[in-house]
Design a protein around this motif. Structure first.
Motif, mmCIF file in Angstrom:
data_model
loop_
_atom_site.group_PDB
_atom_site.id
_atom_site.type_symbol
_atom_site.label_atom_id
_atom_site.label_comp_id
_atom_site.label_asym_id
_atom_site.label_seq_id
_atom_site.Cartn_x
_atom_site.Cartn_y
_atom_site.Cartn_z
ATOM 1 N N ALA A 19 85.485 -49.261 13.433
ATOM 2 C CA ALA A 19 86.901 -48.877 13.518
ATOM 3 C C ALA A 19 87.676 -49.746 14.499
ATOM 4 C CB ALA A 19 87.022 -47.406 13.901
ATOM 5 N N ALA A 20 87.142 -49.955 15.702
ATOM 6 C CA ALA A 20 87.848 -50.760 16.704
ATOM 7 C C ALA A 20 88.076 -52.183 16.190
ATOM 8 C CB ALA A 20 87.069 -50.786 18.013
ATOM 9 N N CYS A 21 87.078 -52.723 15.483
ATOM 10 C CA CYS A 21 87.204 -54.079 14.926
ATOM 11 C C CYS A 21 88.310 -54.108 13.867
ATOM 12 C CB CYS A 21 85.884 -54.530 14.310
ATOM 13 S SG CYS A 21 84.505 -54.590 15.482
ATOM 14 N N GLY A 22 88.367 -53.061 13.063
ATOM 15 C CA GLY A 22 89.412 -52.964 12.046
ATOM 16 C C GLY A 22 90.791 -52.902 12.672
ATOM 17 N N TYR A 23 90.933 -52.103 13.746
ATOM 18 C CA TYR A 23 92.227 -52.002 14.427
ATOM 19 C C TYR A 23 92.623 -53.340 15.041
ATOM 20 C CZ TYR A 23 91.433 -46.946 14.072
ATOM 21 O OH TYR A 23 91.185 -45.685 13.619
ATOM 22 N N MET A 24 91.636 -54.069 15.544
ATOM 23 C CA MET A 24 91.900 -55.376 16.158
ATOM 24 C C MET A 24 92.452 -56.328 15.090
ATOM 25 S SD MET A 24 91.449 -56.169 19.375
ATOM 26 C CE MET A 24 90.083 -56.352 20.467
ATOM 27 N N MET A 25 91.816 -56.354 13.918
ATOM 28 C CA MET A 25 92.296 -57.210 12.824
ATOM 29 C C MET A 25 93.690 -56.762 12.383
ATOM 30 S SD MET A 25 90.412 -59.760 11.975
ATOM 31 C CE MET A 25 91.242 -60.198 10.442
ATOM 32 N N GLU A 26 93.885 -55.445 12.279
ATOM 33 C CA GLU A 26 95.180 -54.932 11.827
ATOM 34 C C GLU A 26 96.302 -55.260 12.806
ATOM 35 O OE1 GLU A 26 94.620 -50.776 10.986
ATOM 36 O OE2 GLU A 26 93.300 -51.219 9.284
ATOM 37 N N SER A 27 95.978 -55.335 14.107
ATOM 38 C CA SER A 27 97.028 -55.654 15.079
ATOM 39 C C SER A 27 97.605 -57.047 14.815
ATOM 40 C CB SER A 27 96.515 -55.548 16.521
ATOM 41 O OG SER A 27 95.614 -56.577 16.829
ATOM 42 N N ILE A 28 96.771 -57.952 14.317
ATOM 43 C CA ILE A 28 97.258 -59.300 13.973
ATOM 44 C C ILE A 28 97.913 -59.275 12.590
ATOM 45 C CG2 ILE A 28 96.602 -61.724 13.634
ATOM 46 C CD1 ILE A 28 96.055 -60.837 16.467
ATOM 47 N N ALA A 29 97.258 -58.619 11.639
ATOM 48 C CA ALA A 29 97.770 -58.586 10.259
ATOM 49 C C ALA A 29 99.104 -57.855 10.157
ATOM 50 C CB ALA A 29 96.737 -57.937 9.333
ATOM 51 N N ALA A 30 99.400 -56.976 11.114
ATOM 52 C CA ALA A 30 100.649 -56.211 11.076
ATOM 53 C C ALA A 30 101.796 -56.907 11.813
ATOM 54 C CB ALA A 30 100.427 -54.814 11.663
ATOM 55 N N MET A 31 101.562 -58.120 12.283
ATOM 56 C CA MET A 31 102.663 -58.849 12.913
ATOM 57 C C MET A 31 103.725 -59.111 11.838
ATOM 58 S SD MET A 31 101.710 -58.993 16.011
ATOM 59 C CE MET A 31 102.666 -60.151 16.940
ATOM 60 N N PRO A 32 105.009 -59.065 12.205
ATOM 61 C CA PRO A 32 106.067 -59.244 11.207
ATOM 62 C C PRO A 32 106.035 -60.639 10.572
ATOM 63 C CG PRO A 32 106.988 -59.192 13.423
ATOM 64 C CD PRO A 32 105.537 -58.878 13.553
ATOM 65 N N PRO A 33 106.677 -60.771 9.397
ATOM 66 C CA PRO A 33 106.657 -62.050 8.667
ATOM 67 C C PRO A 33 107.034 -63.272 9.506
ATOM 68 C CG PRO A 33 107.640 -60.349 7.311
ATOM 69 C CD PRO A 33 107.414 -59.739 8.673
ATOM 70 N N ASP A 34 108.016 -63.141 10.401
ATOM 71 C CA ASP A 34 108.429 -64.282 11.229
ATOM 72 C C ASP A 34 107.294 -64.756 12.139
ATOM 73 O OD1 ASP A 34 110.913 -64.306 10.090
ATOM 74 O OD2 ASP A 34 111.947 -63.384 11.784
ATOM 75 N N LEU A 84 100.791 -58.867 22.542
ATOM 76 C CA LEU A 84 100.409 -59.916 21.599
ATOM 77 C C LEU A 84 101.477 -61.002 21.533
ATOM 78 C CD1 LEU A 84 98.782 -58.463 18.354
ATOM 79 C CD2 LEU A 84 98.098 -60.513 19.580
ATOM 80 N N ILE A 85 102.729 -60.592 21.406
ATOM 81 C CA ILE A 85 103.839 -61.556 21.346
ATOM 82 C C ILE A 85 103.841 -62.434 22.599
ATOM 83 C CG2 ILE A 85 106.368 -61.758 21.498
ATOM 84 C CD1 ILE A 85 105.540 -61.232 18.665
ATOM 85 N N ASP A 86 103.693 -61.808 23.772
ATOM 86 C CA ASP A 86 103.720 -62.565 25.030
ATOM 87 C C ASP A 86 102.585 -63.588 25.091
ATOM 88 O OD1 ASP A 86 105.940 -61.098 25.771
ATOM 89 O OD2 ASP A 86 104.844 -59.796 27.170
ATOM 90 N N GLU A 87 101.392 -63.193 24.663
ATOM 91 C CA GLU A 87 100.247 -64.114 24.701
ATOM 92 C C GLU A 87 100.409 -65.239 23.675
ATOM 93 O OE1 GLU A 87 97.952 -64.373 26.961
ATOM 94 O OE2 GLU A 87 98.493 -62.541 28.008
ATOM 95 N N LEU A 88 100.972 -64.929 22.516
ATOM 96 C CA LEU A 88 101.239 -65.974 21.520
ATOM 97 C C LEU A 88 102.288 -66.941 22.062
ATOM 98 C CD1 LEU A 88 101.362 -63.807 18.261
ATOM 99 C CD2 LEU A 88 99.561 -65.446 18.896
ATOM 100 N N ALA A 89 103.343 -66.410 22.677
ATOM 101 C CA ALA A 89 104.423 -67.251 23.213
ATOM 102 C C ALA A 89 103.895 -68.205 24.283
ATOM 103 C CB ALA A 89 105.543 -66.382 23.771
ATOM 104 N N LYS A 90 102.950 -67.734 25.106
ATOM 105 C CA LYS A 90 102.363 -68.592 26.152
ATOM 106 C C LYS A 90 101.676 -69.811 25.555
ATOM 107 C CE LYS A 90 101.009 -65.034 29.495
ATOM 108 N NZ LYS A 90 99.845 -64.353 30.072
#
Length: 126
Positions: A19-34, A84-90
């Motif tokens: 479950a935790a692995c699935g949530y981790m993948m979903e946190s990335i997959a649920a990022m908005p289209p932009d 997530l956004i902050d770490e990607l922006a870095k």
């Protein structure tokens, strides 16, 4: 020349059975289209040799872990959208990409295309 996408590797046991692995993948997959336009991500399950190899290459310690541009960023912690956004922006490849990502901080997760996004990342397929 197109901007270099931000590379994300998600080290998992298996996003279908863990479950935790699935949530981790979903946190990335649920990022908005932009955000999806500027990232490239893949699941690496340690149930396979490729996943074990990637875990060792990135010097993983725990599962699940989100690695961004080779850095172990979220180890056993499912990130909040803004984190997530902050770490990607870095790790953005240009000041423009960084600004674009930071401008999306208030958008929030988008679950509309999550199934397709997970399939693109190979979630549960390896």
């Amino acid at each position: 020349m197109p901007e270099k996408k931000i590379k994300i590797d998600v080290l998992t046991l298996d996003s279908v059975q863990c479950a935790a692995c699935g949530y981790m993948m979903e946190s990335i997959a649920a990022m908005p289209p932009d955000v999806q336009e500027v990232i490239e991500y893949k699941e690496w399950s340690i149930k396979g040799n490729d996943g074990i190899g990637k875990f060792m290459e990135l010097k993983g310690k725990v599962l699940p872990t989100i690695c961004i541009e080779g850095d172990l960023v979220f180890e056993s912690i499912i990130p909040q959208y803004e984190e997530l956004i902050d770490e990607l922006a870095k790790r953005a490849s240009s000041p423009e990409m960084k600004e674009r990502l930071l401008s999306l901080r208030e958008v929030g997760f988008n679950f509309d295309n999550i199934k397709e996004n997970l399939q693109k990342a190979g979630a549960g397929q390896f």
